[in-house]
Design a protein around this motif. Structure first.
Motif, PDB file in Angstrom:
ATOM      1  N   LYS A 227      14.598   9.098  -5.381  1.00 16.68           N
ATOM      2  CA  LYS A 227      14.727   8.315  -6.559  1.00 16.68           C
ATOM      3  C   LYS A 227      15.490   6.875  -6.232  1.00 16.68           C
ATOM      4  N   GLU A 228      16.572   7.142  -5.495  1.00 18.15           N
ATOM      5  CA  GLU A 228      17.397   5.999  -5.126  1.00 18.15           C
ATOM      6  C   GLU A 228      16.853   4.985  -4.344  1.00 18.15           C
ATOM      7  N   ILE A 229      15.974   5.392  -3.257  1.00 16.91           N
ATOM      8  CA  ILE A 229      15.524   4.656  -2.250  1.00 16.91           C
ATOM      9  C   ILE A 229      14.224   3.963  -2.937  1.00 16.91           C
ATOM     10  N   ARG A 230      13.426   4.390  -3.696  1.00 15.95           N
ATOM     11  CA  ARG A 230      12.436   3.995  -4.703  1.00 15.95           C
ATOM     12  C   ARG A 230      12.980   2.934  -5.486  1.00 15.95           C
ATOM     13  N   LYS A 231      14.384   3.252  -5.949  1.00 17.62           N
ATOM     14  CA  LYS A 231      14.979   2.082  -6.975  1.00 17.62           C
ATOM     15  C   LYS A 231      15.229   0.993  -6.027  1.00 17.62           C
ATOM     16  N   LEU A 232      15.563   1.051  -4.733  1.00 18.07           N
ATOM     17  CA  LEU A 232      16.113  -0.030  -3.979  1.00 18.07           C
ATOM     18  C   LEU A 232      14.793  -0.800  -3.457  1.00 18.07           C
ATOM     19  N   SER A 233      13.725  -0.250  -3.349  1.00 14.01           N
ATOM     20  CA  SER A 233      12.466  -0.615  -2.817  1.00 14.01           C
ATOM     21  C   SER A 233      11.937  -1.593  -4.142  1.00 14.01           C
ATOM     22  N   ASN A 234      12.042  -0.887  -5.199  1.00 18.46           N
ATOM     23  CA  ASN A 234      11.312  -1.767  -6.338  1.00 18.46           C
ATOM     24  C   ASN A 234      12.297  -2.993  -6.581  1.00 18.46           C
ATOM     25  N   PHE A 235      13.699  -2.748  -6.366  1.00 14.70           N
ATOM     26  CA  PHE A 235      14.620  -4.058  -6.375  1.00 14.70           C
ATOM     27  C   PHE A 235      14.105  -5.137  -5.498  1.00 14.70           C
ATOM     28  N   LEU A 236      13.790  -4.685  -4.255  1.00 11.83           N
ATOM     29  CA  LEU A 236      13.418  -5.659  -3.253  1.00 11.83           C
ATOM     30  C   LEU A 236      12.235  -6.135  -3.584  1.00 11.83           C
ATOM     31  N   GLY A 237      11.254  -5.792  -4.589  1.00 14.29           N
ATOM     32  CA  GLY A 237       9.908  -6.187  -4.661  1.00 14.29           C
ATOM     33  C   GLY A 237       8.851  -5.698  -3.940  1.00 14.29           C
ATOM     34  N   LEU A 238       9.379  -4.356  -3.118  1.00 18.89           N
ATOM     35  CA  LEU A 238       8.300  -4.107  -2.301  1.00 18.89           C
ATOM     36  C   LEU A 238       7.450  -2.839  -2.625  1.00 18.89           C
ATOM     37  N   ASP A 239       6.272  -3.058  -2.263  1.00 19.88           N
ATOM     38  CA  ASP A 239       5.227  -2.098  -2.787  1.00 19.88           C
ATOM     39  C   ASP A 239       5.053  -1.036  -2.036  1.00 19.88           C
ATOM     40  N   LYS A 240       6.011   0.289  -1.999  1.00 14.24           N
ATOM     41  CA  LYS A 240       5.894   1.313  -1.211  1.00 14.24           C
ATOM     42  C   LYS A 240       5.325   2.597  -1.589  1.00 14.24           C
ATOM     43  N   SER A 241       4.270   3.040  -0.982  1.00 14.32           N
ATOM     44  CA  SER A 241       3.507   4.378  -1.235  1.00 14.32           C
ATOM     45  C   SER A 241       4.599   5.544  -1.381  1.00 14.32           C
ATOM     46  N   ASP A 242       4.240   6.651  -1.753  1.00 14.58           N
ATOM     47  CA  ASP A 242       5.145   7.948  -2.021  1.00 14.58           C
ATOM     48  C   ASP A 242       5.377   8.285  -0.495  1.00 14.58           C
ATOM     49  N   ASP A 243       4.271   8.217   0.267  1.00 17.56           N
ATOM     50  CA  ASP A 243       4.312   8.612   1.608  1.00 17.56           C
ATOM     51  C   ASP A 243       5.125   7.875   2.357  1.00 17.56           C
ATOM     52  N   GLU A 244       5.255   6.472   2.126  1.00 16.75           N
ATOM     53  CA  GLU A 244       6.233   5.448   2.944  1.00 16.75           C
ATOM     54  C   GLU A 244       7.856   5.904   2.393  1.00 16.75           C
ATOM     55  N   ILE A 245       7.920   5.944   1.227  1.00 17.85           N
ATOM     56  CA  ILE A 245       9.321   6.405   0.673  1.00 17.85           C
ATOM     57  C   ILE A 245       9.829   7.479   1.411  1.00 17.85           C
ATOM     58  N   ASN A 246       8.891   8.711   1.529  1.00 14.02           N
ATOM     59  CA  ASN A 246       9.369   9.784   1.987  1.00 14.02           C
ATOM     60  C   ASN A 246       9.559   9.627   3.429  1.00 14.02           C
ATOM     61  N   ARG A 247       8.849   8.975   4.122  1.00 11.71           N
ATOM     62  CA  ARG A 247       9.131   8.505   5.543  1.00 11.71           C
ATOM     63  C   ARG A 247      10.658   8.114   5.734  1.00 11.71           C
ATOM     64  N   VAL A 248      10.986   7.132   4.841  1.00 11.42           N
ATOM     65  CA  VAL A 248      12.272   6.379   4.765  1.00 11.42           C
ATOM     66  C   VAL A 248      13.176   7.473   4.607  1.00 11.42           C
ATOM     67  N   VAL A 249      13.025   8.416   3.677  1.00 19.05           N
ATOM     68  CA  VAL A 249      13.951   9.488   3.366  1.00 19.05           C
ATOM     69  C   VAL A 249      14.196  10.202   4.418  1.00 19.05           C
ATOM     70  N   ASP A 250      13.361  10.584   5.171  1.00 20.99           N
ATOM     71  CA  ASP A 250      13.372  11.476   6.256  1.00 20.99           C
ATOM     72  C   ASP A 250      14.139  10.728   7.422  1.00 20.99           C
ATOM     73  N   ALA A 251      13.585   9.513   7.802  1.00 24.08           N
ATOM     74  CA  ALA A 251      14.319   8.762   8.687  1.00 24.08           C
ATOM     75  C   ALA A 251      15.682   8.334   8.691  1.00 24.08           C
ATOM     76  N   THR A 252      16.314   8.393   7.331  1.00 21.83           N
ATOM     77  CA  THR A 252      17.630   7.937   7.002  1.00 21.83           C
ATOM     78  C   THR A 252      18.626   9.146   6.730  1.00 21.83           C
ATOM     79  N   SER A 253      18.087  10.251   6.690  1.00 21.85           N
ATOM     80  CA  SER A 253      18.857  11.585   6.240  1.00 21.85           C
ATOM     81  C   SER A 253      19.895  11.491   7.265  1.00 21.85           C
ATOM     82  N   PHE A 254      21.054  12.356   6.835  1.00 22.63           N
ATOM     83  CA  PHE A 254      22.564  12.104   7.634  1.00 22.63           C
ATOM     84  C   PHE A 254      21.978  12.714   8.938  1.00 22.63           C
ATOM     85  N   ASN A 255      21.260  13.780   8.947  1.00 19.64           N
ATOM     86  CA  ASN A 255      20.977  14.578  10.080  1.00 19.64           C
ATOM     87  C   ASN A 255      20.264  13.781  11.143  1.00 19.64           C
TER      88      ASN A 255
END
Length: 318
Positions: A227-255
């Motif tokens: 949710k928060e990464i989607r909020k950030l993406s929208n703020f930046l004016g980026l048109d990201k798909s659900d798959d792209e957002i999920n990829r970012v979530v995975d790539a930037t997890s603390f693990n």
């Protein structure tokens, strides 16, 4: 954008940026101890904070990430890089840690170099609001992302961090002594004397309703990163798909970030992060393992005093 040519054109600068903790700086940089009374540490320099305020000009859609230390700075920076950059540009920005720090040189030539980059950049800063030329960012249609965190977890994370990086004369190994300073005035913590993290937070939080400013809560990012990464993406004016957002979530997890810190030595950022254990825990509520009841109650009173009259509550537990 030809990054290889940029590096070649500024070879001397890039060579200096390879060793940010050991490279020498000009005498006038060393001599300037504060900017507007604000003390700093490590690669963050008052001289360059002042220079950036007066001389650096952000471009339209550039992003400035502002935080108090240990509020999720590098985590959010990773998210920004994953959202904003192609693989080539991401590798360029991750090659050198100081390149993305607004108030870090090692020379003023860095700001000249940044102006040569035609695509949107992100920079990060620990400066209080008064030390950032906010009017210039707004006028040039750049954007500011501000991340905050509950003060008890900030205190714990900063306590462990300073034991790794602070010079002996500034290091505090005693938790009881440290937490008292954190609630009164912590030297070299990007505040003026007599001010604390809460003053730093409040000065930035007052800008949260501006259309070019986005305030993000560390705990909300942890509880619902998609949710928060989607909020950030929208703020930046980026048109990201659900798959792209999920990829970012995975790539930037603390693990994932922790694993890169420990195992990937191909970028300077990961080498530096590992040397100072920059990605430590990143959890909500670690303060419960450190604060006594009396210390917790003292912090609660300070928060209540500083936020009196505000419709605002920090998140202290998951």
């Amino acid at each position: 954008m030809d990054y290889e040519k940029l590096v070649a054109d500024y070879k001397e600068l890039f060579d200096k940026m390879k060793n940010p903790f050991t490279s020498t700086v000009d005498p006038e940089v060393e001599e300037m101890e504060t900017y507007n009374g604000v003390e700093m540490q490590a690669i963050f320099r008052p001289y360059f904070a002042k220079y950036a305020y007066e001389n650096y000009t952000p471009k339209e859609n550039d992003v400035l990430l502002v935080t108090y230390p240990k509020c999720g700075t590098h985590w959010t920076a990773e998210i920004l890089a994953e959202l904003m950059y192609s693989k080539e540009k991401m590798e360029f920005w991750k090659s050198l840690m100081v390149m993305s720090v607004l108030e870090s040189g090692p020379t003023i030539q860095k700001y000249e170099m940044l102006n040569q980059i035609t695509t949107p950049n992100y920079l990060l800063s620990h400066q209080p609001a008064m030390n950032v030329n906010i009017e210039k960012y707004m006028k040039n249609k750049a954007k500011i992302v501000f991340v905050y965190r509950n003060p008890k977890d900030v205190a714990v994370s900063f306590f462990h961090f300073q034991k790794k990086v602070a010079p002996p004369q500034f290091r505090c190994d005693d938790w009881n002594e440290y937490v008292k300073m954190f609630m009164e005035f912590l030297p070299r913590s990007f505040c003026r004397k007599g001010e604390t993290y809460l003053d730093h937070f409040l000065a930035w939080y007052q800008h949260r309703d501006h259309e070019q400013v986005l305030a993000l809560c560390f705990e909300e990012m942890k509880l619902d990163p998609e949710k928060e990464i989607r909020k950030l993406s929208n703020f930046l004016g980026l048109d990201k798909s659900d798959d792209e957002i999920n990829r970012v979530v995975d790539a930037t997890s603390f693990n994932a970030m922790r694993q890169r810190q420990e195992e990937d030595s191909s970028t300077q950022i990961n080498v530096v992060r590992k040397s100072i254990n920059l990605v430590r825990k990143g959890i909500i509520g670690d303060w419960k393992n450190h604060f006594t009841v009396a210390q917790s109650e003292a912090m609660d009173r300070l928060v209540a005093e500083k936020t009196k009259g505000m419709d605002f509550k920090f998140i202290f537990s998951a």
